[in-house]
Design a protein around this motif. Sequence first.
Motif, PDB file in Angstrom:
ATOM      1  N   LEU A 210      25.337  12.000   7.000  1.00  0.00           N
ATOM      2  CA  LEU A 210      24.158  12.085   6.135  1.00  0.00           C
ATOM      3  C   LEU A 210      23.513  13.455   6.344  1.00  0.00           C
ATOM      4  O   LEU A 210      23.112  13.787   7.461  1.00  0.00           O
ATOM      5  N   PHE A 211      23.426  14.231   5.284  1.00  0.00           N
ATOM      6  CA  PHE A 211      22.793  15.550   5.342  1.00  0.00           C
ATOM      7  C   PHE A 211      21.399  15.442   4.756  1.00  0.00           C
ATOM      8  O   PHE A 211      21.213  14.802   3.727  1.00  0.00           O
ATOM      9  N   THR A 212      20.426  16.108   5.375  1.00  0.00           N
ATOM     10  CA  THR A 212      19.111  16.181   4.751  1.00  0.00           C
ATOM     11  C   THR A 212      19.169  17.289   3.699  1.00  0.00           C
ATOM     12  O   THR A 212      20.024  18.182   3.779  1.00  0.00           O
ATOM     13  N   GLU A 213      18.255  17.227   2.738  1.00  0.00           N
ATOM     14  CA  GLU A 213      18.231  18.235   1.668  1.00  0.00           C
ATOM     15  C   GLU A 213      18.032  19.633   2.245  1.00  0.00           C
ATOM     16  O   GLU A 213      18.638  20.602   1.794  1.00  0.00           O
ATOM     17  N   LYS A 214      17.176  19.719   3.266  1.00  0.00           N
ATOM     18  CA  LYS A 214      16.879  21.007   3.882  1.00  0.00           C
ATOM     19  C   LYS A 214      18.116  21.576   4.597  1.00  0.00           C
ATOM     20  O   LYS A 214      18.351  22.780   4.586  1.00  0.00           O
ATOM     21  N   ALA A 215      18.915  20.696   5.201  1.00  0.00           N
ATOM     22  CA  ALA A 215      20.135  21.131   5.885  1.00  0.00           C
ATOM     23  C   ALA A 215      21.150  21.672   4.877  1.00  0.00           C
ATOM     24  O   ALA A 215      21.801  22.695   5.130  1.00  0.00           O
ATOM     25  N   MET A 216      21.279  20.994   3.731  1.00  0.00           N
ATOM     26  CA  MET A 216      22.193  21.467   2.696  1.00  0.00           C
ATOM     27  C   MET A 216      21.740  22.816   2.138  1.00  0.00           C
ATOM     28  O   MET A 216      22.557  23.686   1.850  1.00  0.00           O
ATOM     29  N   GLU A 217      20.429  22.955   2.000  1.00  0.00           N
ATOM     30  CA  GLU A 217      19.868  24.215   1.519  1.00  0.00           C
ATOM     31  C   GLU A 217      20.183  25.345   2.505  1.00  0.00           C
ATOM     32  O   GLU A 217      20.516  26.460   2.109  1.00  0.00           O
ATOM     33  N   LYS A 218      20.093  25.025   3.803  1.00  0.00           N
ATOM     34  CA  LYS A 218      20.364  26.018   4.835  1.00  0.00           C
ATOM     35  C   LYS A 218      21.836  26.431   4.822  1.00  0.00           C
ATOM     36  O   LYS A 218      22.159  27.602   5.021  1.00  0.00           O
ATOM     37  N   ILE A 219      22.727  25.485   4.570  1.00  0.00           N
ATOM     38  CA  ILE A 219      24.156  25.809   4.479  1.00  0.00           C
ATOM     39  C   ILE A 219      24.397  26.768   3.323  1.00  0.00           C
ATOM     40  O   ILE A 219      25.166  27.724   3.435  1.00  0.00           O
ATOM     41  N   LYS A 220      23.704  26.526   2.189  1.00  0.00           N
ATOM     42  CA  LYS A 220      23.877  27.392   1.012  1.00  0.00           C
ATOM     43  C   LYS A 220      23.283  28.778   1.238  1.00  0.00           C
ATOM     44  O   LYS A 220      23.931  29.782   0.970  1.00  0.00           O
ATOM     45  N   THR A 221      22.029  28.842   1.710  1.00  0.00           N
ATOM     46  CA  THR A 221      21.358  30.136   1.821  1.00  0.00           C
ATOM     47  C   THR A 221      21.975  31.022   2.891  1.00  0.00           C
ATOM     48  O   THR A 221      22.156  32.212   2.682  1.00  0.00           O
ATOM     49  N   GLU A 222      22.307  30.449   4.033  1.00  0.00           N
ATOM     50  CA  GLU A 222      22.879  31.247   5.115  1.00  0.00           C
ATOM     51  C   GLU A 222      24.402  31.315   5.027  1.00  0.00           C
ATOM     52  O   GLU A 222      25.036  31.982   5.833  1.00  0.00           O
ATOM     53  N   GLN A 223      24.982  30.603   4.067  1.00  0.00           N
ATOM     54  CA  GLN A 223      26.432  30.536   3.873  1.00  0.00           C
ATOM     55  C   GLN A 223      27.142  30.210   5.188  1.00  0.00           C
ATOM     56  O   GLN A 223      28.073  30.900   5.615  1.00  0.00           O
ATOM     57  N   LEU A 224      26.679  29.144   5.836  1.00  0.00           N
ATOM     58  CA  LEU A 224      27.270  28.724   7.097  1.00  0.00           C
ATOM     59  C   LEU A 224      28.721  28.297   6.883  1.00  0.00           C
ATOM     60  O   LEU A 224      29.061  27.743   5.846  1.00  0.00           O
ATOM     61  N   PHE A 225      29.555  28.559   7.859  1.00  0.00           N
ATOM     62  CA  PHE A 225      30.971  28.190   7.870  1.00  0.00           C
ATOM     63  C   PHE A 225      31.779  28.916   6.793  1.00  0.00           C
ATOM     64  O   PHE A 225      32.879  28.506   6.480  1.00  0.00           O
ATOM     65  N   MET A 226      31.224  29.972   6.227  1.00  0.00           N
ATOM     66  CA  MET A 226      31.970  30.810   5.296  1.00  0.00           C
ATOM     67  C   MET A 226      32.434  32.041   6.076  1.00  0.00           C
ATOM     68  O   MET A 226      31.895  32.360   7.126  1.00  0.00           O
ATOM     69  N   ASN A 227      33.420  32.745   5.554  1.00  0.00           N
ATOM     70  CA  ASN A 227      33.950  33.893   6.282  1.00  0.00           C
ATOM     71  C   ASN A 227      32.984  35.069   6.321  1.00  0.00           C
ATOM     72  O   ASN A 227      33.036  35.879   7.217  1.00  0.00           O
ATOM     73  N   LYS A 228      32.104  35.147   5.329  1.00  0.00           N
ATOM     74  CA  LYS A 228      31.076  36.183   5.357  1.00  0.00           C
ATOM     75  C   LYS A 228      29.725  35.493   5.458  1.00  0.00           C
ATOM     76  O   LYS A 228      29.186  35.017   4.461  1.00  0.00           O
ATOM     77  N   GLN A 229      29.190  35.438   6.675  1.00  0.00           N
ATOM     78  CA  GLN A 229      27.914  34.759   6.882  1.00  0.00           C
ATOM     79  C   GLN A 229      26.763  35.736   6.703  1.00  0.00           C
ATOM     80  O   GLN A 229      26.858  36.913   7.034  1.00  0.00           O
ATOM     81  N   ILE A 230      25.661  35.207   6.181  1.00  0.00           N
ATOM     82  CA  ILE A 230      24.447  35.997   6.036  1.00  0.00           C
ATOM     83  C   ILE A 230      23.592  35.712   7.253  1.00  0.00           C
ATOM     84  O   ILE A 230      23.243  34.559   7.531  1.00  0.00           O
ATOM     85  N   ILE A 231      23.262  36.739   8.005  1.00  0.00           N
ATOM     86  CA  ILE A 231      22.441  36.551   9.202  1.00  0.00           C
ATOM     87  C   ILE A 231      20.983  36.686   8.801  1.00  0.00           C
ATOM     88  O   ILE A 231      20.550  37.719   8.291  1.00  0.00           O
TER      89      ILE A 231
END
Length: 186
Positions: A148-169
């Motif tokens: 179960l993902f919270t909406e805020k957690a999903m937003e964080k995955i999108k904005t910071e591009q977590l687990f992608m090869n080019k991450q935004i710090i």
Amino acid sequence: RRAHTPKPWKIYDLKVNIKERRKAIRSALAATMDQEVVKERGHRFKHLIPIVDTKIESLQKTKEVIKVLQSLKLEEELMRVAERKVRAGRGKSRGRRYKIKRGPLIVVSGICALQKAAASLQGVEVCEVNKLNIGMLAPGGNAGRLTLFTEKAMEKIKTEQLFMNKQIIVKKETAKKEAPKEKKME
């Protein structure tokens, strides 16, 4: 004394390439969204609801967490996880007496009260989105854990591009301290 004990200077961690590890996490994340894969893993639920409201992060009591999980129709899952079996073999006497099933994983955006509230629920884990790993998403190497993902957690995955090869710090803004000015002596 035992012969050939684990040596403190030897590194026992398995090193995995960064891109390979991120790809494994992405595929495990995709498996958590597929209802058939999650049911195949043994989880019991009526309808898969992978994204929940961010208000769940503010829950402070275990009773409240149970009530929310029941409202998401996860009663059967909680009953399945509540069972624990005594392990076969010598592991019983080595501190691994019970085998506990893995239940729902709740992914939150950051440190919150829910982590403490759900700590006493057997099989239920709460994890910050930054600290997600393949062991949590696919315990035992089997992808498709009920997550179960919270909406805020999903937003964080999108904005910071977590687990992608080019991450935004994302850097936090901090006030810079100025060096004290020297006094001139006359």
